[in-house]
Enzyme design. Structure first.
Site, mmCIF file in Angstrom:
data_model
loop_
_atom_site.group_PDB
_atom_site.id
_atom_site.type_symbol
_atom_site.label_atom_id
_atom_site.label_comp_id
_atom_site.label_asym_id
_atom_site.label_seq_id
_atom_site.Cartn_x
_atom_site.Cartn_y
_atom_site.Cartn_z
ATOM 1 N N ASP A 1 0.840 -1.194 0.000
ATOM 2 C CA ASP A 1 0.000 0.000 0.000
ATOM 3 C C ASP A 1 0.885 1.259 0.000
ATOM 4 O O ASP A 1 1.426 1.596 1.040
ATOM 5 C CB ASP A 1 -0.977 0.000 1.183
ATOM 6 C CG ASP A 1 -0.331 -0.386 2.513
ATOM 7 O OD1 ASP A 1 0.744 -1.010 2.537
ATOM 8 O OD2 ASP A 1 -0.931 -0.070 3.546
ATOM 9 N N GLU B 1 12.045 1.303 7.569
ATOM 10 C CA GLU B 1 11.098 0.333 7.016
ATOM 11 C C GLU B 1 11.322 0.078 5.532
ATOM 12 O O GLU B 1 10.941 -0.985 5.022
ATOM 13 C CB GLU B 1 9.658 0.810 7.229
ATOM 14 C CG GLU B 1 9.347 2.122 6.525
ATOM 15 C CD GLU B 1 7.882 2.487 6.568
ATOM 16 O OE1 GLU B 1 7.050 1.579 6.720
ATOM 17 O OE2 GLU B 1 7.571 3.680 6.449
#
Length: 500
Positions: free
Chosen positions: A281, A459
């Site tokens: 996403d 991340e």
């Protein structure tokens, strides 16, 4: 074990116009802040007072501060030269990311978690589904077996309570899951105690049933929930969410995306939610054009989802109980469907299938390596995939996510830890250790170079520079569970190979 919650209502269901007002005015910098808050008074009293509230952002901010306990603000440390090696830093981070069991305050969005566990870090304060497998790789490497077991036990609880593992342990995530890797977590622990193995097998079967809901009655050319029956009778899975509303945690962003899209807002919202379920996403994989408003996730059968479900089916079959033949046959039917519809014979790689246009989606992505990880590919397909990976996806800093620079975070130039590991493990499985080693080496070098500059792990990373990744709905987060786990596993695997 925390007591069950009295409600699983989402913040949008509890606060309706108040949530919309807070999110759409943007009085809090991160949309996740308000939906993670805990009310300090009965909700009926809060809403009654909200109806009488004077207009204006300042009054609204004071109202929120007076009526809710907001989550602690996370201020990342300033970048600084590290004082220990990358591998030592990862070992030290597990205690920082570990959390005790959580009861979930009444009327908060937090779901109860009955076991000690690990969170990704930064704004991600709760367990996330597919993140957890990649985090567990590092936990197992570092001997943190109790923490790894706590994660699997917590996910087992969630399947027993909800039929699936939610995207994360929040009520607003209950409508969707994430890539189904629970069976891989079970295999990673390899706990042969009969009672434990039986419970986890039952959870795997229940999760499979959740993904396959509606399949038995589905006519050719029809879709329902997360399943799609093609014209030739083949059955494939897709991502989906029953709620056609903005995501609670990204309300303002979703409203803005739907506005002016020229599409029914509910369709846009459901495709955004399905995109979030994918873990990617967001990405050009799901877009019709270059704008996020063209997202159409629910019209796509993704190669990685179907590979992971093949893995789940084969894992259940391998347990050898009375249902083994049933799941083995299902896995073989899925292999045939993937080979027929998701293998690009001309370009020689696996891709996503457009259910509306009845054709493969263009362009290779890192998801093409998932069939190798799951053992779904033939040897010839794996060899061709390795060649395509080296030609198109191998970047200076690791594996590219896609070849498209859309501004979305799951596109070029970003690389992500889970995709590196899937590729490395899949290539090793099919006899391509040199390419696997090259991807691993480049990824570790990217993480280490950034760590030496900042003292932090992120991340996502720009695998072209290399540098910290960019794009998406929020600033790059540090911590970071799956980067730690994957990088630790790849470092140790390289060292293990040297000793052989």
């Amino acid at each position: 074990m925390p007591k069950p919650r009295k409600t699983e209502a989402t913040p949008a269901e509890l606060y309706g116009p108040l949530l919309a007002c807070v999110q759409e005015r943007g009085i809090l910098a991160d949309g996740k802040t308000f939906v993670d808050a805990v009310p300090l008074r009965p909700i009926a009293d809060i809403m009654a007072d909200f109806e009488r509230l004077s207009p204006g952002d300042e009054a609204l901010r004071r109202f929120v501060d007076a009526n809710f306990r907001l989550p602690a603000r996370f201020d990342p440390p300033d970048p600084a030269a590290p004082t220990q090696s990358l591998r030592a830093h990862i070992r030290a981070m597990w205690s920082n990311l570990a959390r005790d069991p959580q009861s979930g305050a009444i009327n908060s969005s937090a779901l109860p978690v009955g076991h000690r566990h690990v969170v990704p870090g930064g704004r991600f304060r709760e367990i996330y589904y597919w993140d957890s497998f990649f985090t567990m790789l590092g936990l197992v490497r570092d001997g943190e077996i109790a923490l790894a077991t706590g994660i699997v036990d917590a996910l087992t609880d969630l399947i027993e309570d909800h039929g699936h593992v939610p995207n994360g342990t929040r009520t607003y995530y209950l409508g969707r899951s994430q890539p189904p890797l629970f069976h891989m977590m079970v295999a990673l622990l390899d706990d042969a105690r009969p009672d434990v193995a039986a419970r986890r097998l039952a959870a795997m079967k229940r999760e499979h049933a959740w993904w396959m809901e509606g399949a038995e009655d589905l006519a050719p050319g029809m879709r329902a929930h997360r399943v799609a029956r093609l014209a030739d009778g083949s059955l494939l899975n897709r991502y989906w969410d029953p709620r056609g509303t903005p995501r609670d945690e990204s309300w303002r962003e979703d409203v803005e995306t739907a506005t002016g899209s020229g599409r029914p807002a509910g369709d846009v919202y459901r495709d955004l939610r399905a995109g979030a379920e994918s873990g990617w996403d967001f990405s050009s994989r799901w877009l019709e054009g270059t704008s996020l408003s063209s997202i159409r996730t629910t019209a796509i059968a993704p190669i990685d989802l179907n590979a992971f479900l093949f893995g789940l089916e084969t894992a259940i079959a391998a347990c050898g109980d009375s249902d083994a033949t049933l799941y083995a046959e299902g896995a073989e039917r899925r292999r045939e469907a993937v080979t027929r519809h998701l293998w690009n014979e001309e370009e020689r790689y696996f891709g996503d299938y457009d259910l509306e246009l009845d054709q493969l989606r263009p362009s290779i992505t890192a998801a093409a390596l998932a069939p190798l990880l799951a053992g779904l590919a033939t040897g010839e397909q794996a060899d061709a995939t390795a060649r395509a990976t080296r030609k198109h996806l191998l970047a200076p800093g690791g594996l590219r996510t896609t070849l498209v620079d859309s501004g979305q975070q799951w596109d070029s130039p970003n690389g992500w830890a889970p995709l590196q590991w899937i590729a490395v493990a899949g290539l090793r499985r099919y006899g391509h250790p040199e390419l696997a080693q090259e991807i691993a080496r480049r990824w570790v070098a990217t993480v280490e170079a950034t760590y030496l500059r900042t003292g932090l792990l992120y991340e996502k990373y720009d695998v072209e520079s290399p540098a910290i990744g960019r794009g998406g709905e929020y600033a790059p987060q540090i911590g970071f569970g799956w980067t730690n786990g994957v990088t630790a596993d790849l470092i140790d695997a390289v060292e293990d190979a040297k000793r052989l």
